[in-house]
Design an enzyme around this catalytic site. Structure first.
Site, PDB file in Angstrom:
ATOM      1  CB  SER A 246      -0.970   0.086   1.056  1.00 35.06           C
ATOM      2  OG  SER A 246      -2.277   0.522   0.887  1.00 35.06           O
ATOM      3  CD1 TRP A 337      -8.081   3.208  -1.890  1.00 37.68           C
ATOM      4  CD2 TRP A 337      -9.844   4.277  -2.724  1.00 37.68           C
ATOM      5  NE1 TRP A 337      -7.952   4.393  -1.334  1.00 37.68           N
ATOM      6  CE2 TRP A 337      -8.904   5.205  -2.088  1.00 37.68           C
ATOM      7  CE3 TRP A 337     -10.998   4.752  -3.501  1.00 37.68           C
ATOM      8  CZ2 TRP A 337      -9.253   6.591  -1.897  1.00 37.68           C
ATOM      9  CZ3 TRP A 337     -11.041   6.037  -3.588  1.00 37.68           C
ATOM     10  CH2 TRP A 337     -10.423   7.152  -2.743  1.00 37.68           C
ATOM     11  CG  HIS A 387      -5.780  -2.607   0.830  1.00 39.63           C
ATOM     12  ND1 HIS A 387      -4.875  -2.322  -0.149  1.00 39.63           N
ATOM     13  CD2 HIS A 387      -5.252  -1.768   1.782  1.00 39.63           C
ATOM     14  CE1 HIS A 387      -4.050  -1.422  -0.048  1.00 39.63           C
ATOM     15  NE2 HIS A 387      -4.264  -1.143   1.211  1.00 39.63           N
TER      16      HIS A 387
HETATM   17  C1  GCU Z   1      -5.330   4.743   1.839  1.00 38.46           C
HETATM   18  C2  GCU Z   1      -4.946   5.634   0.768  1.00 38.46           C
HETATM   19  C3  GCU Z   1      -4.120   4.539  -0.329  1.00 38.46           C
HETATM   20  C4  GCU Z   1      -3.018   3.911   0.602  1.00 38.46           C
HETATM   21  C5  GCU Z   1      -3.616   3.015   1.380  1.00 38.46           C
HETATM   22  C6  GCU Z   1      -2.686   2.266   2.490  1.00 38.46           C
HETATM   23  O1  GCU Z   1      -6.548   3.930   1.458  1.00 38.46           O
HETATM   24  O2  GCU Z   1      -6.001   6.051   0.110  1.00 38.46           O
HETATM   25  O3  GCU Z   1      -3.330   5.403  -1.116  1.00 38.46           O
HETATM   26  O4  GCU Z   1      -2.309   2.948  -0.209  1.00 38.46           O
HETATM   27  O5  GCU Z   1      -4.446   4.016   2.487  1.00 38.46           O
HETATM   28  O6  GCU Z   1      -1.331   2.648   2.784  1.00 38.46           O
HETATM   29  O7  GCU Z   1      -3.097   1.416   3.144  1.00 38.46           O
END
Ligand code: GCU
Length: 408
Positions: A246, A337, A387
């Site tokens: 992420s 997302w 995720h």
């Molecule tokens: C949020 C953010 C993402 C990121 C994520 C994470 O969802 O919008 O861009 O990758 O956090 O780090 O879990």
């Protein structure tokens, strides 16, 4: 048909493939003077540097290139860690600059009976080193930690209650049993994950007007861990895989792009500002990321809020900077997302650079089905589920590392 994400994601964003606008990507293989890049030398000597400069200027900001101010402090070694299966090392990385000091704790697990230096997986973690394993001797971070309302944090300080709380994301035993070491630093030791106008964390140690954002600071921190590996004869620093999930996957990609010492780069669901193409505006957009996380990127990036077509770069160029080194991009089916298709396409559009450099990319391949990884000298999978970074993901990365790092 609008596909609803499998878990709560912000509404009013596009999750419908038919609504992705048409766009033209900046050409990877055309120099700024208009000449075509048709050989490896021109890529290495000219085009690569142009793209690094564009990404620094318009997306991540410029990290300091001079002395890092790093010196190594206390080293703790336990030859009998994790139930006798591992050697644990903890190293204090001290940074000096602007009459200030910063300390980041580097945690390393090595396979117990290694013969000679071992290849290593390096990644930042979200909650503190103590969260990656159920090991009572891991130093608790002393820096600011975010409170995620799970009872493990008090006044933004880590507590013993958080020990092992992220261990599902760090299959350390599995990795050691495959002959690799694992190393991590808490991201907040390098730069706390909140907006304070680029003042805190390692930003405070450098006079730097180029506004390197937090992603760039984290990437810089990953390179400093590699500086340490170069000094540790138990570690084969020439076989360092850098990975991240992420936001920390965005940092891993930028670290791998900037620092060619990283031998393998792995992006786990890095999404917007990571592997996903910005121009698709699928799931998270440039405007949303800059609004919600104003400290992650440089100020210039904000000019492209709802204005993606004006960006002189897109994220396939970030992926291409990693060539000819192996690159693994992974997505999850329930993580719309982060735009799984946009992550795959970045890798596909970066593939001509791999091919120019004598490697195999994914130029003519379709996006694979869920849980059917594909690999050449680059690799991609889309996992079922949400995720996260899971054992399934790590197993694929270990297989790819066996193929790309061990076979050398
Ligand atoms: C949020 C953010 C993402 C990121 C994520 C994470 O969802 O919008 O861009 O990758 O956090 O780090 O879990």
């Amino acid at each position: 048909i609008s596909i609803k994400p499998a878990f709560a994601e912000p509404e009013d964003f596009n999750y419908d493939e038919t609504k992705v606008p048409s766009f033209t990507l900046p050409d990877l293989l055309t120099l700024e003077n208009g000449d075509r890049v048709s050989d490896a030398e021109t890529w290495k000597n000219k085009r690569r540097a142009e793209i690094v400069e564009l990404l620094e200027k318009h997306v991540y900001g410029r990290a300091p290139t001079g002395e890092s101010g790093l010196h190594f402090g206390e080293v703790e070694i336990d030859d009998n860690a994790l139930g006798g299966t591992a050697v644990r090392k903890q190293v204090k990385l001290w940074f000096d600059g602007n009459d200030q000091e910063l300390v980041a704790d580097l945690l390393i697990y090595l396979p117990k009976h290694a013969e000679g230096p071992v290849p290593i997986f390096l990644g930042l973690n979200f909650a503190g080193n103590h969260a990656v394993a159920d090991d009572p001797d891991i130093w608790l971070p002393t820096s600011w930690v975010p409170d995620r309302d799970n009872g493990t944090v008090e006044d933004n300080h880590a507590t013993d209650k958080g020990r092992g709380s992220q261990s599902s994301r760090w299959p350390i035993q599995e990795t050691l049993s495959r002959g690799y070491a694992v190393a991590t630093i808490y991201c907040g030791d390098i730069d706390p994950d909140f907006d304070d106008g680029f003042q805190n964390g390692v930003h405070a140690l450098f006079d730097n007007d180029d506004q390197w954002g937090t992603i760039a600071a984290w990437a810089w921190g990953l390179s400093r861990a590699l500086d340490y590996f170069e000094e540790d004869s138990d570690i084969d620093h020439s076989r360092t895989a850098v990975l991240g999930h992420s936001r920390l996957g965005k940092a891993a990609l930028w670290a791998g792009a900037r620092d060619e010492r990283f031998a393998l780069v792995i992006s786990n669901e890095s999404g917007c500002g990571g592997a996903a193409l910005s121009r698709r505006r699928f799931g998270e957009t440039v405007e949303r990321i800059n609004t919600r996380f104003p400290h992650w990127f440089c100020k210039n990036f904000h000019k492209y809020n709802d204005n993606e077509d004006e960006l002189p770069v897109d994220q396939h160029m970030l992926c291409a900077l990693i060539a000819p080194r192996p690159l693994y991009i992974a997505s999850a089916e329930g993580d719309l997302w982060a735009d799984p298709r946009g992550e795959f396409l970045s890798l596909q559009y970066a593939s001509p650079v791999y091919e120019l450099l004598g490697k195999n990319g994914l130029s003519n391949r379709d996006m694979p089905a869920v849980n059917e990884p594909i690999s050449t000298d680059v690799a991609y999978h889309i996992r079922s589920g949400k995720h996260d970074i899971t054992l399934y993901d790590w197993q694929r990365y270990l297989d790819f590392a066996d193929q790309q790092l061990r076979a050398r």
